[in-house]
Design a protein around this motif. Sequence first.
Motif, PDB file in Angstrom:
ATOM      1  N   UNK A  21      -5.697  -2.825   8.875  1.00 23.69           N
ATOM      2  CA  UNK A  21      -4.929  -3.873   9.542  1.00 23.69           C
ATOM      3  C   UNK A  21      -3.618  -3.361  10.137  1.00 23.69           C
ATOM      4  N   UNK A  22      -2.951  -2.445   9.438  1.00 21.72           N
ATOM      5  CA  UNK A  22      -1.603  -2.040   9.850  1.00 21.72           C
ATOM      6  C   UNK A  22      -1.481  -0.582  10.284  1.00 21.72           C
ATOM      7  N   UNK A  23      -2.524   0.212  10.121  1.00 23.41           N
ATOM      8  CA  UNK A  23      -2.427   1.636  10.391  1.00 23.41           C
ATOM      9  C   UNK A  23      -1.672   2.329   9.272  1.00 23.41           C
ATOM     10  N   UNK A  24      -1.661   3.644   9.301  1.00 25.20           N
ATOM     11  CA  UNK A  24      -0.986   4.390   8.242  1.00 25.20           C
ATOM     12  C   UNK A  24       0.519   4.133   8.282  1.00 25.20           C
ATOM     13  N   UNK A  25       1.106   4.266   9.451  1.00 23.79           N
ATOM     14  CA  UNK A  25       2.561   4.099   9.563  1.00 23.79           C
ATOM     15  C   UNK A  25       2.994   2.660   9.307  1.00 23.79           C
ATOM     16  N   UNK A  26       2.205   1.709   9.783  1.00 27.85           N
ATOM     17  CA  UNK A  26       2.570   0.301   9.638  1.00 27.85           C
ATOM     18  C   UNK A  26       2.341  -0.265   8.247  1.00 27.85           C
ATOM     19  N   UNK A  27       1.546   0.426   7.451  1.00 28.36           N
ATOM     20  CA  UNK A  27       1.270  -0.040   6.088  1.00 28.36           C
ATOM     21  C   UNK A  27       2.407   0.430   5.179  1.00 28.36           C
ATOM     22  N   UNK A  28       3.503  -0.290   5.242  1.00 30.08           N
ATOM     23  CA  UNK A  28       4.653   0.031   4.393  1.00 30.08           C
ATOM     24  C   UNK A  28       4.307  -0.278   2.940  1.00 30.08           C
ATOM     25  N   UNK A  29       5.124   0.201   2.034  1.00 31.74           N
ATOM     26  CA  UNK A  29       4.887  -0.113   0.625  1.00 31.74           C
ATOM     27  C   UNK A  29       4.963  -1.616   0.380  1.00 31.74           C
ATOM     28  N   UNK A  30       5.788  -2.303   1.131  1.00 28.98           N
ATOM     29  CA  UNK A  30       5.844  -3.765   1.005  1.00 28.98           C
ATOM     30  C   UNK A  30       4.512  -4.396   1.399  1.00 28.98           C
ATOM     31  N   UNK A  31       3.951  -3.946   2.501  1.00 25.53           N
ATOM     32  CA  UNK A  31       2.644  -4.442   2.942  1.00 25.53           C
ATOM     33  C   UNK A  31       1.587  -4.098   1.907  1.00 25.53           C
ATOM     34  N   UNK A  32       1.621  -2.877   1.412  1.00 26.99           N
ATOM     35  CA  UNK A  32       0.613  -2.428   0.443  1.00 26.99           C
ATOM     36  C   UNK A  32       0.718  -3.216  -0.863  1.00 26.99           C
ATOM     37  N   UNK A  33       1.925  -3.433  -1.349  1.00 27.87           N
ATOM     38  CA  UNK A  33       2.062  -4.194  -2.593  1.00 27.87           C
ATOM     39  C   UNK A  33       1.593  -5.633  -2.392  1.00 27.87           C
ATOM     40  N   UNK A  34       1.900  -6.200  -1.238  1.00 29.46           N
ATOM     41  CA  UNK A  34       1.448  -7.561  -0.950  1.00 29.46           C
ATOM     42  C   UNK A  34      -0.075  -7.613  -0.873  1.00 29.46           C
ATOM     43  N   UNK A  35      -0.675  -6.658  -0.185  1.00 28.49           N
ATOM     44  CA  UNK A  35      -2.127  -6.640   0.025  1.00 28.49           C
ATOM     45  C   UNK A  35      -2.884  -6.395  -1.283  1.00 28.49           C
ATOM     46  N   UNK A  36      -2.352  -5.495  -2.123  1.00 23.31           N
ATOM     47  CA  UNK A  36      -3.047  -5.151  -3.366  1.00 23.31           C
ATOM     48  C   UNK A  36      -2.681  -6.063  -4.521  1.00 23.31           C
ATOM     49  N   UNK A  37      -1.512  -6.717  -4.438  1.00 29.13           N
ATOM     50  CA  UNK A  37      -1.045  -7.521  -5.552  1.00 29.13           C
ATOM     51  C   UNK A  37      -0.462  -6.681  -6.677  1.00 29.13           C
ATOM     52  N   UNK A  38      -0.249  -5.397  -6.414  1.00 34.13           N
ATOM     53  CA  UNK A  38       0.302  -4.487  -7.419  1.00 34.13           C
ATOM     54  C   UNK A  38       1.764  -4.193  -7.125  1.00 34.13           C
ATOM     55  N   UNK A  39       2.519  -3.968  -8.165  1.00 31.40           N
ATOM     56  CA  UNK A  39       3.898  -3.534  -7.995  1.00 31.40           C
ATOM     57  C   UNK A  39       3.941  -2.051  -7.652  1.00 31.40           C
ATOM     58  N   UNK A  40       5.100  -1.619  -7.211  1.00 30.07           N
ATOM     59  CA  UNK A  40       5.266  -0.206  -6.842  1.00 30.07           C
ATOM     60  C   UNK A  40       4.964   0.729  -8.016  1.00 30.07           C
ATOM     61  N   UNK A  41       5.382   0.327  -9.208  1.00 28.46           N
ATOM     62  CA  UNK A  41       5.129   1.160 -10.384  1.00 28.46           C
ATOM     63  C   UNK A  41       3.650   1.372 -10.628  1.00 28.46           C
ATOM     64  N   UNK A  42       2.865   0.313 -10.496  1.00 23.01           N
ATOM     65  CA  UNK A  42       1.413   0.428 -10.681  1.00 23.01           C
ATOM     66  C   UNK A  42       0.795   1.298  -9.592  1.00 23.01           C
ATOM     67  N   UNK A  43       1.260   1.110  -8.361  1.00 23.54           N
ATOM     68  CA  UNK A  43       0.737   1.932  -7.265  1.00 23.54           C
ATOM     69  C   UNK A  43       1.036   3.407  -7.504  1.00 23.54           C
ATOM     70  N   UNK A  44       2.270   3.714  -7.911  1.00 21.60           N
ATOM     71  CA  UNK A  44       2.623   5.113  -8.154  1.00 21.60           C
ATOM     72  C   UNK A  44       1.946   5.666  -9.406  1.00 21.60           C
ATOM     73  N   UNK A  45       1.577   4.785 -10.325  1.00 22.59           N
ATOM     74  CA  UNK A  45       0.789   5.237 -11.477  1.00 22.59           C
ATOM     75  C   UNK A  45      -0.567   5.745 -10.991  1.00 22.59           C
ATOM     76  N   UNK A  46      -1.213   4.968 -10.121  1.00 13.68           N
ATOM     77  CA  UNK A  46      -2.508   5.361  -9.589  1.00 13.68           C
ATOM     78  C   UNK A  46      -2.403   6.478  -8.552  1.00 13.68           C
ATOM     79  N   UNK A  47      -1.321   6.476  -7.790  1.00  9.03           N
ATOM     80  CA  UNK A  47      -1.167   7.403  -6.664  1.00  9.03           C
ATOM     81  C   UNK A  47       0.229   8.022  -6.700  1.00  9.03           C
ATOM     82  N   UNK A  48       0.451   8.999  -7.582  1.00 11.28           N
ATOM     83  CA  UNK A  48       1.791   9.594  -7.698  1.00 11.28           C
ATOM     84  C   UNK A  48       2.296  10.223  -6.399  1.00 11.28           C
TER      85      UNK A  48
END
Length: 185
Positions: A21-48
Motif C-alpha cells: 500500500x505504501x511502498x518501502x519508503x512510505x511505510x513508516x514505523x507509524x504506518x507499520x505499527x498501525x497496520x500490524x497492531x504491534x508496538x515498536x518494541x514488538x516489531x523490533x523483537x521480531x525484526x531487530x
Amino acid sequence: MARTVMERADVLPLLGEAFREHGFEGASLSVITQRTGLGRGSLYHFFPGGKAEMAAAVLEDIDAWFDHEIFVPLRMATDPRAAINAMWEAVSAYFQSGQRICLVGAFALSDTRDRFASAVNAYFARWIEALAAALRRLGHDAKYADAIAEQVVAGIQGAITLARARPDAGLFERVVTGLRAMTEK
C-alpha cells in the motif's frame, strides 16, 4: 489496542500489505505499527534490523510461497502441462486478477531496487527458469522455452500494472489468457 501475535510469521502478511500500500519508503514505523497492531518494541523483537529486515523477511516469505506453489511444481512435476496450468490458476488467485500488486515487482521499480536487488533478481530468474524447464519437458527447444518463459513473466508483471492503472476489471484475465496461449503451443 495491540494485536496478539504468537509468531513472527503471523506479522509477515500484515507487513506485506503495508509495503504494498505504501511502498518501502512510505511505510513508516507509524504506518507499520498501525497496520500490524504491534508496538515498536514488538516489531523490533521480531525484526531487530528494523524496516529493512521486515521488508527482506516479507520478500523471503513471498519467495517461499512462489517456490512451493509455482517454481517447484514447474521444475519437478511429472506432468509439466498440469504444472503450467496450476501456475496460471495460482497467479490469478495470488494477484487477485491483477488487483493486488506484485510487491517484488514494486521493489524492482522503486528507489529500494538496489537494496533488494539480489532477492528481486533471484525471484524473477527462478520463475523464468522454472517455466522454461516445464516448457522444455513438453518438448520445446531451449531457446524457444527460454524466450516464452521470459515473455510470460514480463507479461504477467505488465498485466498487473495495467489492471491497477485502468478501470477495466477484465484486463488482467484477458492478458493472462493470451499469455497462457503462448505456453500451450
